[in-house]
Design a protein around this motif. Sequence first.
Motif, PDB file in Angstrom:
ATOM      1  N   UNK A  79      15.169  68.690 -26.152  1.00 43.65           N
ATOM      2  CA  UNK A  79      13.757  68.682 -25.781  1.00 43.65           C
ATOM      3  C   UNK A  79      12.981  67.817 -26.767  1.00 43.65           C
ATOM      4  N   UNK A  80      11.819  67.374 -26.317  1.00 42.03           N
ATOM      5  CA  UNK A  80      10.993  66.462 -27.099  1.00 42.03           C
ATOM      6  C   UNK A  80       9.832  67.207 -27.743  1.00 42.03           C
ATOM      7  N   UNK A  81       9.463  66.783 -28.954  1.00 40.47           N
ATOM      8  CA  UNK A  81       8.303  67.323 -29.650  1.00 40.47           C
ATOM      9  C   UNK A  81       7.592  66.166 -30.344  1.00 40.47           C
ATOM     10  N   UNK A  82       6.388  66.428 -30.815  1.00 35.56           N
ATOM     11  CA  UNK A  82       5.651  65.466 -31.634  1.00 35.56           C
ATOM     12  C   UNK A  82       5.412  66.048 -33.015  1.00 35.56           C
ATOM     13  N   UNK A  83       5.633  65.251 -34.044  1.00 37.34           N
ATOM     14  CA  UNK A  83       5.261  65.625 -35.405  1.00 37.34           C
ATOM     15  C   UNK A  83       3.883  65.054 -35.701  1.00 37.34           C
ATOM     16  N   UNK A  84       3.058  65.837 -36.353  1.00 32.21           N
ATOM     17  CA  UNK A  84       1.699  65.405 -36.644  1.00 32.21           C
ATOM     18  C   UNK A  84       1.663  64.075 -37.389  1.00 32.21           C
ATOM     19  N   UNK A  85       2.564  63.930 -38.366  1.00 28.70           N
ATOM     20  CA  UNK A  85       2.543  62.723 -39.191  1.00 28.70           C
ATOM     21  C   UNK A  85       3.906  62.521 -39.853  1.00 28.70           C
TER      22      UNK A  85
END
Length: 736
Positions: A559-565
């Motif tokens: 699955x895909x996620x986003x890291x803030x930075x």
Amino acid sequence: MIKMSKMHKRVVAAHGAVLALSVLPAGSALAQAAQANELQTVTVTAQRRTENIKEVPVSVSAIKGERLDVLVSGGDDIRLLAGKVPSLNIESSNGRTFPRFYIRGYGNTDFSLFASQPVSLIVDDIVQENPILKGFPIFDVAGVEVLRGPQGTLFGRNTPAGVVKIESEKPNLKKVEGYYNLSYGTHGTANADGAVNVPLSDKWAMRVSTLRQHRDDYVDNYSDVAKTNKTGELDGYNEHAERVQFLYSPDSTFNALFNVHQRTTTGSARLFRANLIGRGTNGFAPGTDLDSLVSNAINGQDLKTQGANMRLSWDLGAVKLYSITGYETVNHYNSRGDIDGGVPGQTGVPFQVQTASRMTDLKQYSQEFRVESKNAGPLNWQAGLYYFDEDATGGSDNFNNAQQQTSRVVSNQKNKAWAAFGSVNYTVSDDLTVRGGIRYTDDKKDFNTLEHTNVTLIGPAGVSESKSKVSWDLSGTYKLNRDVNAYARVATGFRAPSIAAASATVPVTVADAETITSYEAGIKADLFERRARANFSIYDYEVKNQQLTVVGGNSNITKLINANKTKGQGAEFDVEGIVSPSLRLTGSASYNFTKIEDPNLYVTRSTTGTVTDPVGANGLVSINGNPLPQAPKWIFNATARYSIPMGDGEFFVFTDWSYRTKINFFLYEAVEYTGKPLTEGGLRVGYNWAGGKYEVAAFGRNILDQRRITGAIDFNNLTGFTNEPRTYGVQFKGNF
């Protein structure tokens, strides 16, 4: 220092001219000797124009000629480029297909059929967007360029980490010429490639290139842990690829280049090995035998791709116009393997997983129109329009121990994008040149689940995502003196949203667009009267909303996620030099520091591995502060070539070495899932004669036979896979 008057200089020059004319052959020999002790100018197309690498305000490396030929001698695929230039890593959990690229530690471990990557591969000016297209073999190639840092202005979206650019040898109207190359080595590894250039008339020329690669199956496969029932052998491959090009050049104002190519490969999929990793260590478990495997699954891989492109150019006097049309297809792709790496009842294998990834159809169309100025003055520019259209259908199948299909998911993704871009170069003075560029991109994806046999979807079957973004860059080059340039660059980049297919426990997931801002400065210098060349750069970048892939943890999911930075800093250095007419050396080093910064980001983990990250109350692991996966801090590379004139030819020894420090396999850190440092060396000893027309050599790749675990599966087991074994053999080359 003795100073000379103008008259004295003229007299000396006149005497020198007379002397040169009176002994022209000797003078020519001296000139040739001087040139032999000078490095040739390296030209690159990093700014979409052919330029001296020293003048380009980008951290870029080029691999050409003998050095490239040595790397491909052992039959390796495109992963052979890993570690051969600063800050470049390439790996794959799919073997010779589906390579994943990383520059400055920045990449994507996603093995989804619809994955996008922040490093773009461009072959003959055509982007190879889908990872399945990125594995086309290297043969009859003029050179490889690696552009580090965001390249979005001139090369478009999905290039925030950089670009790997490959250019084929082109037809010419001069004469019939070509080469042939044959080699044979251990494990029955055989390679044959060649090309012929044929002028068809004073306006038409054709170049035909072909490659054949083979390796025997050499890993014994057993269906039981006791290894009493041998069911066959694995880890071989058969590969063939062809490229046919036609050049039409009726006059100096128009040029047309047509390219048709195809690739077919069959063989073993990646060999996953249960209990390969020793518990509590990152080394091999006791008793590991890499020449055998225990598996109860069908293992195999086959791929067929085809493509064509057309590059037209018109010289209109004040400007030059380009049209670049590309069409790439995947006719068929199937890769099936034993993901758990073991057999039922085997210790450390909690459940059985046999999976096949399938791409039944992919069509990619791209079109670019670009115009560039040809001003003699200080101002030059280029501008263009770009269109991209991809339609891909594929999915995955799961099987039980009776080799019966138990589930299937098939999805389709349509991706359309267009862009408008422009860049300007301005020579402020003899010493200072500034450049700036801007690009507007609009990207849209439509994703739909077409079939989900024995899989209950969680959430919607489809999703649509679109994003528009402006990317820009600004740079300057300053000549400190005749031989040394300094440059600085700030650039932004953009990766469009990504979508991952659903599985039994995970819905269709979406990762939002990511952006990068990068700062870079460096020095490029010719040294010791051009007997040496050195480049040094430092950089600092920040990625916002970085797309990351969560793989496994305790089940067969992605699955895909986003890291803030995410932040990255580092430095790169490379040098090459002529120590003597007989000895040439190159060396490079890079330091890449990456860090995920998101205190609220937690991921699943394996309960088998010795996790060193903080574990939350819900059992998830914090990855805040971790480095990016597959991102070694240090990469070193060195080559040396020594030659001795002998008879009417030359005896030579060429050796190349690469080293990288440890890597993380996953987003979370665990003792078992940290790859050890890796050193790989190559050696080539040979003789060429008849002015280099013929060459015979003995070669070795990974000559220390250093085996390392290079990736893992963390489904609550200690399954992993390794790098390639030592290969040695003989090679014969001829030119005509």
